[in-house]
Scaffold this active site. Structure first.
Site, PDB file in Angstrom:
ATOM      1  N   SER A 136       0.838  -1.132   0.183  1.00  0.00           N
ATOM      2  CA  SER A 136       0.041  -0.237  -0.092  1.00  0.00           C
ATOM      3  C   SER A 136       0.879   1.214   0.006  1.00  0.00           C
ATOM      4  O   SER A 136       1.932   1.236   0.578  1.00  0.00           O
ATOM      5  CB  SER A 136      -0.978  -0.022   1.297  1.00  0.00           C
ATOM      6  OG  SER A 136      -1.459   1.365   1.459  1.00  0.00           O
ATOM      7  N   TYR A 149      -1.414  -0.397  10.544  1.00  0.00           N
ATOM      8  CA  TYR A 149      -1.421  -1.026   9.142  1.00  0.00           C
ATOM      9  C   TYR A 149      -0.497  -0.264   8.277  1.00  0.00           C
ATOM     10  O   TYR A 149       0.027  -1.186   7.902  1.00  0.00           O
ATOM     11  CB  TYR A 149      -3.041  -0.619   8.603  1.00  0.00           C
ATOM     12  CG  TYR A 149      -3.363  -0.772   7.134  1.00  0.00           C
ATOM     13  CD1 TYR A 149      -3.478  -2.142   6.692  1.00  0.00           C
ATOM     14  CD2 TYR A 149      -3.075   0.278   6.049  1.00  0.00           C
ATOM     15  CE1 TYR A 149      -3.400  -2.381   5.399  1.00  0.00           C
ATOM     16  CE2 TYR A 149      -3.235   0.076   4.665  1.00  0.00           C
ATOM     17  CZ  TYR A 149      -3.402  -1.322   4.359  1.00  0.00           C
ATOM     18  OH  TYR A 149      -3.780  -1.455   3.113  1.00  0.00           O
TER      19      TYR A 149
END
Ligand code: NAP
Length: 239
Positions: A136, A149
């Site tokens: 990501s 995250y």
């Protein structure tokens, strides 16, 4: 034709990726943790496809997943480590980002990806295959759905580079770092989507196929390894 295992492929980016490989005529192995019926249906309705339920956070499941792939398909050429998890927590809310949440993120996004990659490595070495990790842009920039995250994806990016360094020349390892992609995961994140549409040079959010195209390209690019490629409509160059 290659044998391709895509983890977390009953939905979103994983599903689009599995379909792209299947369209090329590759043998695809679908995987998910909960959506077993959807996975079995996908395997039945896709040519040369299989489905294996497995939780990549469990070491025994990883070993069984790779054993099933080899038993059913005889080889493994491409592993797409797409399965991931998140929790939305405001970065300022330090108390909410408990160590349990950190563990949960790392169990799947980092430890799960690592143990499946290690389990798959002998087969990938035999086939001179490759790994594509789905990371990501939260792992590249101080952004993302929560600090745990984002940190897990930063770890995944570094793991990609370090692994690529030691498993060549037989195996290549790369990653894609999606920006904002319209999947069930981001349903309802309208404020973030609006921001991306107004700021990213390409003026839109991404589709699962946008990411799948780059995953397939990395899996077939024989002189690329250790790279993390942002697929974000230019968001990271604009912010
Ligand atoms: N969407 C975005 O904007 C975006 C941006 C950056 C990065 N990403 C990354 O892209 C990847 C896919 O995201 P997505 O948006 O496509 O999500 P999604 O539509 O929610 O799909 C997630 C898939 O992963 C599976 N899964 C979750 N945990 C698993 C586990 N422990 N073992 C095996 N399978 C598991 C789910 O299976 P079940 O349905 O059975 O639970 C589902 O098939 C993730 O790694 C995510 O971090 C997404």
């Amino acid at each position: 034709m290659s044998v391709v295992l895509v983890t977390g492929s009953t939905s979103g980016i994983g599903l689009a990726t599995a379909r792209r490989f299947a369209e090329r005529g590759d043998t695809v192995v679908f995987n998910s943790i909960h959506s077993v019926e959807a996975g079995e249906h996908l395997a039945e309705s896709t040519a040369n496809a299989h489905y294996v339920q497995a939780d990549i956070a469990q070491a025994e499941d990883c070993a069984r997943l790779i054993a099933d792939v080899l038993e059913q398909c005889g080889r493994l050429d491409v592993l797409v480590n797409n399965a991931g998890t998140t929790k939305v927590i405001a970065h300022r809310d330090l108390e909410a980002a408990s160590v349990d949440i950190w563990r949960e993120m790392f169990e799947v996004n980092v430890f799960g990806t690592w143990q499946l990659s290690v389990a798959a490595m002998p087969a990938l070495q035999m086939s001179k295959g490759s790994i594509v990790n789905v990371s990501s842009i939260a792992g590249m920039r101080p952004t993302g759905s929560s600090i745990p995250y984002a940190a897990s994806k930063a770890a995944l990016n570094h793991m990609t580079t370090l692994l690529a360094k030691v498993v060549g020349p037989e195996v290549r390892v790369n990653a894609v770092a999606p920006g904002f992609i319209d999947t069930p995961w981001t349903q309802g994140w309208d404020a973030v989507r609006g921001y991306v549409q107004s700021v990213a040079p390409l003026r839109r959010s991404g589709t699962p196929d946008d990411v799948a195209d780059v995953i397939v390209a990395l899996a077939s690019s024989s002189y690329v390894t250790g790279q993390v490629v942002a697929v974000d409509g230019g968001l990271t160059i604009a912010t």
